[in-house]
Design a protein around this motif. Structure first.
Motif, PDB file in Angstrom:
ATOM      1  N   TRP A  61       1.058   3.456 -14.373  1.00 50.12           N
ATOM      2  CA  TRP A  61       2.031   3.269 -15.450  1.00 50.12           C
ATOM      3  C   TRP A  61       2.296   4.566 -16.177  1.00 50.12           C
ATOM      4  N   ASP A  62       3.271   4.507 -17.046  1.00 54.00           N
ATOM      5  CA  ASP A  62       3.644   5.682 -17.819  1.00 54.00           C
ATOM      6  C   ASP A  62       2.977   5.693 -19.191  1.00 54.00           C
ATOM      7  N   GLY A  63       2.104   4.744 -19.456  1.00 56.72           N
ATOM      8  CA  GLY A  63       1.457   4.633 -20.757  1.00 56.72           C
ATOM      9  C   GLY A  63       2.304   3.874 -21.760  1.00 56.72           C
ATOM     10  N   GLY A  64       3.480   3.422 -21.321  1.00 51.78           N
ATOM     11  CA  GLY A  64       4.395   2.692 -22.195  1.00 51.78           C
ATOM     12  C   GLY A  64       4.804   1.369 -21.576  1.00 51.78           C
ATOM     13  N   VAL A  65       6.076   1.253 -21.245  1.00 48.60           N
ATOM     14  CA  VAL A  65       6.608  -0.038 -20.798  1.00 48.60           C
ATOM     15  C   VAL A  65       6.912  -0.101 -19.308  1.00 48.60           C
ATOM     16  N   HIS A  66       6.688   0.989 -18.569  1.00 46.39           N
ATOM     17  CA  HIS A  66       6.973   1.013 -17.134  1.00 46.39           C
ATOM     18  C   HIS A  66       5.679   1.036 -16.332  1.00 46.39           C
ATOM     19  N   ALA A  67       5.572   0.109 -15.388  1.00 42.40           N
ATOM     20  CA  ALA A  67       4.450   0.088 -14.452  1.00 42.40           C
ATOM     21  C   ALA A  67       5.015   0.171 -13.041  1.00 42.40           C
ATOM     22  N   PHE A  68       4.207   0.659 -12.120  1.00 44.29           N
ATOM     23  CA  PHE A  68       4.651   0.924 -10.762  1.00 44.29           C
ATOM     24  C   PHE A  68       3.620   0.395  -9.776  1.00 44.29           C
ATOM     25  N   VAL A  69       4.071  -0.363  -8.807  1.00 40.11           N
ATOM     26  CA  VAL A  69       3.194  -0.887  -7.770  1.00 40.11           C
ATOM     27  C   VAL A  69       3.046   0.162  -6.675  1.00 40.11           C
ATOM     28  N   LEU A  70       1.812   0.466  -6.325  1.00 43.34           N
ATOM     29  CA  LEU A  70       1.514   1.397  -5.240  1.00 43.34           C
ATOM     30  C   LEU A  70       0.417   0.823  -4.350  1.00 43.34           C
ATOM     31  N   ASP A  71       0.458   1.200  -3.097  1.00 46.29           N
ATOM     32  CA  ASP A  71      -0.644   0.941  -2.160  1.00 46.29           C
ATOM     33  C   ASP A  71      -0.950  -0.534  -1.941  1.00 46.29           C
ATOM     34  N   THR A  72       0.067  -1.380  -1.933  1.00 43.41           N
ATOM     35  CA  THR A  72      -0.167  -2.793  -1.624  1.00 43.41           C
ATOM     36  C   THR A  72      -0.609  -2.904  -0.169  1.00 43.41           C
ATOM     37  N   VAL A  73      -1.779  -3.481   0.052  1.00 42.67           N
ATOM     38  CA  VAL A  73      -2.289  -3.589   1.418  1.00 42.67           C
ATOM     39  C   VAL A  73      -3.155  -4.834   1.553  1.00 42.67           C
ATOM     40  N   HIS A 104       8.077  -1.577 -11.302  1.00 42.71           N
ATOM     41  CA  HIS A 104       8.856  -0.926 -10.254  1.00 42.71           C
ATOM     42  C   HIS A 104       8.085  -0.943  -8.937  1.00 42.71           C
ATOM     43  N   VAL A 105       8.834  -0.889  -7.840  1.00 38.21           N
ATOM     44  CA  VAL A 105       8.223  -0.722  -6.528  1.00 38.21           C
ATOM     45  C   VAL A 105       9.214  -0.002  -5.627  1.00 38.21           C
ATOM     46  N   ASP A 106       8.712   0.821  -4.745  1.00 34.01           N
ATOM     47  CA  ASP A 106       9.548   1.324  -3.664  1.00 34.01           C
ATOM     48  C   ASP A 106       8.838   0.985  -2.361  1.00 34.01           C
ATOM     49  N   PHE A 107       9.605   0.891  -1.291  1.00 35.63           N
ATOM     50  CA  PHE A 107       9.052   0.398  -0.037  1.00 35.63           C
ATOM     51  C   PHE A 107       9.986   0.759   1.112  1.00 35.63           C
ATOM     52  N   GLU A 108       9.474   0.638   2.310  1.00 33.00           N
ATOM     53  CA  GLU A 108      10.270   0.854   3.512  1.00 33.00           C
ATOM     54  C   GLU A 108      11.067  -0.416   3.815  1.00 33.00           C
ATOM     55  N   ASP A 109      12.168  -0.244   4.546  1.00 34.41           N
ATOM     56  CA  ASP A 109      13.106  -1.349   4.801  1.00 34.41           C
ATOM     57  C   ASP A 109      12.459  -2.604   5.381  1.00 34.41           C
ATOM     58  N   ASP A 110      11.453  -2.454   6.224  1.00 38.54           N
ATOM     59  CA  ASP A 110      10.850  -3.632   6.843  1.00 38.54           C
ATOM     60  C   ASP A 110      10.097  -4.506   5.838  1.00 38.54           C
ATOM     61  N   LEU A 111       9.926  -4.030   4.602  1.00 36.93           N
ATOM     62  CA  LEU A 111       9.241  -4.812   3.565  1.00 36.93           C
ATOM     63  C   LEU A 111      10.198  -5.426   2.544  1.00 36.93           C
ATOM     64  N   GLY A 120       9.862 -11.562  -5.724  1.00 37.00           N
ATOM     65  CA  GLY A 120      10.823 -11.685  -6.814  1.00 37.00           C
ATOM     66  C   GLY A 120      11.397 -10.400  -7.368  1.00 37.00           C
ATOM     67  N   PHE A 121      11.143  -9.270  -6.727  1.00 33.58           N
ATOM     68  CA  PHE A 121      11.781  -8.030  -7.176  1.00 33.58           C
ATOM     69  C   PHE A 121      13.280  -8.116  -6.924  1.00 33.58           C
ATOM     70  N   LYS A 122      14.039  -7.411  -7.713  1.00 32.99           N
ATOM     71  CA  LYS A 122      15.497  -7.342  -7.565  1.00 32.99           C
ATOM     72  C   LYS A 122      15.880  -5.947  -7.112  1.00 32.99           C
ATOM     73  N   PRO A 123      16.901  -5.841  -6.248  1.00 32.12           N
ATOM     74  CA  PRO A 123      17.321  -4.496  -5.818  1.00 32.12           C
ATOM     75  C   PRO A 123      17.962  -3.732  -6.965  1.00 32.12           C
ATOM     76  N   THR A 124      17.677  -2.451  -7.013  1.00 29.74           N
ATOM     77  CA  THR A 124      18.273  -1.563  -8.019  1.00 29.74           C
ATOM     78  C   THR A 124      18.592  -0.234  -7.341  1.00 29.74           C
ATOM     79  N   PRO A 125      19.543   0.486  -7.883  1.00 24.97           N
ATOM     80  CA  PRO A 125      19.741   1.840  -7.364  1.00 24.97           C
ATOM     81  C   PRO A 125      18.580   2.727  -7.816  1.00 24.97           C
ATOM     82  N   ALA A 126      18.197   3.614  -6.978  1.00 25.52           N
ATOM     83  CA  ALA A 126      17.103   4.516  -7.323  1.00 25.52           C
ATOM     84  C   ALA A 126      17.319   5.839  -6.610  1.00 25.52           C
ATOM     85  N   GLY A 127      16.563   6.818  -6.976  1.00 25.09           N
ATOM     86  CA  GLY A 127      16.656   8.111  -6.349  1.00 25.09           C
ATOM     87  C   GLY A 127      15.289   8.602  -5.928  1.00 25.09           C
TER      88      GLY A 127
END
Length: 131
Positions: A61-73, A104-111, A120-127
């Motif tokens: 997380w950023d220490g505030g209101v944004h958290a990020f999912v990583l390394d789901t396995v 937030h989460v980012d992932f490869e297309d097959d996921l 339940g994630f929703k698609p968003t534009p990202a960079g």
């Protein structure tokens, strides 16, 4: 089959390293996951069957209101049984309880189906900039 899920659960670095290597198809490394998550993460979720680590997700997380999912396995023999979705559901609950407003989460297309349909994630534009 009873699977348990634990927020900020104790784990052995070797178990996470083995799970990560198998799940992301790379050689097993000697990452000090415990130090990493304690230093940078809001929390993490461990999934266990009969005491064995079979799933893991890291919530940074950023220490505030944004958290990020990583390394789901999830261990290969347990995949496609809902364990990954429950890891994300617990991560979502805990991030919300921790005061986060966004997960937030980012992932490869097959996921796509997993994250959009099962979790339940929703698609968003990202960079992204590859470093």
């Amino acid at each position: 089959m009873t699977i348990t899920y634990e927020w900020r659960g104790a784990f052995d670095n070797a178990a996470v390293n083995a799970l990560h290597a198998a799940g992301f198809n790379h050689q097993a490394l000697e990452v000090d996951w415990l130090t990493r998550v304690q230093r940078h993460s809001l929390g993490w979720v461990c999934a266990r069957h009969d005491g064995n680590l079979i799933g893991f997700v890291n919530v940074v997380w950023d220490g505030g209101v944004h958290a990020f999912v990583l390394d789901t396995v999830v261990a290969e023999s347990y995949r496609r049984s809902g364990i990954g979705a429950e890891l994300i559901a617990e991560a979502t609950r805990q991030a919300r309880e921790g005061g986060c407003e966004w997960l937030h989460v980012d992932f490869e297309d097959d996921l796509r189906s997993f994250y959009f349909d099962a979790c339940g994630f929703k698609p968003t534009p990202a960079g992204l900039i590859a470093l």
